[in-house]
Write an enzyme that holds these catalytic residues in place. Structure first.
Site: not given
Ligand code: NAI
Length: 302
Positions: A137, A158, A208
């Site tokens: 993001s 995204h 955003n």
């Molecule tokens: P989250 O915290 O729910 O999920 C992240 C997952 O990645 C976790 O399950 C974690 O165990 C896993 N993880 C971390 N390091 C890892 C690695 N090296 N290898 C494999 N798995 C790994 O986070 P979320 O909210 O799903 O966000 C993920 C990405 O998406 C971020 O870059 C965020 O900026 C982006 N994003 C988030 C949005 C939101 O509304 N939450 C919207 C659009 C993009």
């Protein structure tokens, strides 16, 4: 002539096997949508426990979709759920999985170094044709891509939360992204049933970049004593036709996430008043009041 005519079809065919890395909120949603639209998906995370939780979440979400979509014929709904689930497998070993993948969509923790390490390692083992995409993001796609030797086959995809519901995908063309890669990512987004828009690799892309300063402006308006949060929310809903007011939206997005984004932009562009930090937002985050997910943010949630 025949070759150019066939190119779009070839590109569509190119993205069939998808690896989604990160089985959290976003990754699970992306995997679900890709599997629902006939792609073969491997969802990767760091532990079997996390993957079990993601798979359960996907199944529950699919059942909700099926209940609506097949209200008249529940047995067709159950068949749909089973068919989609067959398209998804899970793994904790990204390096072995990417050997057979056309596209890697990364949705792991929002940390540049961690994302660079992941892509740097995958770049060495993924096939030539494999496209890498990040769901970041707030980080520049070019910075993440710099850990690889495939800048031309690297772009941004995204998505928006909740992924199965939200129609938009911002497709990001970084300076190094080739037109062919960009087109393939646009096609892939359409194949997911989404509506893609083209973005440059600029902070916040489109949504955003407009939404975060808007939400912060609402907080500043309130901080100056020029409106209660309730009145500001009602005003934007009834006067601007927004489905949620800015404070409701901040609680939904997460105050920590919003702070993280604005702090990052402020650091890079400290003179831009749109990116100025907000004392009230900072205070709530320091108190652990992060919004819906913690039960309290600007509002209390049940
Ligand atoms: P989250 O915290 O729910 O999920 C992240 C997952 O990645 C976790 O399950 C974690 O165990 C896993 N993880 C971390 N390091 C890892 C690695 N090296 N290898 C494999 N798995 C790994 O986070 P979320 O909210 O799903 O966000 C993920 C990405 O998406 C971020 O870059 C965020 O900026 C982006 N994003 C988030 C949005 C939101 O509304 N939450 C919207 C659009 C993009």
């Amino acid at each position: 002539q025949a070759f150019t005519f066939r190119l779009p079809e070839a590109l569509r065919a190119a993205i069939k096997h998808v690896t989604v890395i990160g089985g959290g909120l976003m990754g699970a949603g992306i995997a679900q949508v890709a599997a629902s639209t006939g792609h073969s998906v491997v969802l990767v995370d760091t532990s079997e426990d996390i993957l079990k939780k993601s798979a359960k979440g996907i199944e529950a979400s699919l059942k909700r979709v099926a209940k609506k979509k097949f209200a008249e014929k529940p047995e067709d709904g159950e068949a749909f759920v089973q068919k989609v689930l067959k398209n998804i497998s899970t793994s904790t070993d990204a390096a072995s999985i990417v050997k057979g993948t056309d596209l890697v969509v990364e949705a792991i923790v929002e940390n540049l170094k961690v994302k660079q390490d992941l892509f740097g390692a995958l770049d060495k083992v993924a096939p030539e044709h494999t496209i890498f995409a990040s769901n970041t993001s707030s980080l520049p796609i070019a910075d993440i891509a710099s850990s690889t030797a495939r800048l031309d086959r690297f772009g941004g995809l995204h998505f928006f939360n909740p992924v199965p519901m939200m129609k938009l995908v911002e497709v990001i063309k970084a300076p190094g992204t080739s037109q062919q890669t960009f087109d393939a990512l646009l096609e892939f987004s359409k194949a997911l049933g989404k509506h893609p828009v083209s973005c440059k690799d600029t902070p916040g892309f489109i949504v955003n970049r407009l939404l975060v300063p808007y939400m912060l402006e609402a907080v500043r308006l309130h901080e100056r004593g020029h409106g209660s949060k309730e009145d500001i929310d009602v005003a934007m809903k009834l006067g601007a036709g927004y489905p949620m007011g800015p404070f409701e939206l901040l609680d939904y997005v997460g105050l920590d996430t919003s702070k993280f984004i604005i702090d990052g932009w402020h650091e890079k562009d400290p003179d831009n008043p749109l990116f100025a930090p907000s004392p009230l937002l900072n205070k709530l985050v320091a108190e652990g009041k992060l919004g819906k997910k913690t039960g309290e943010g600007f509002y209390k949630h049940k």
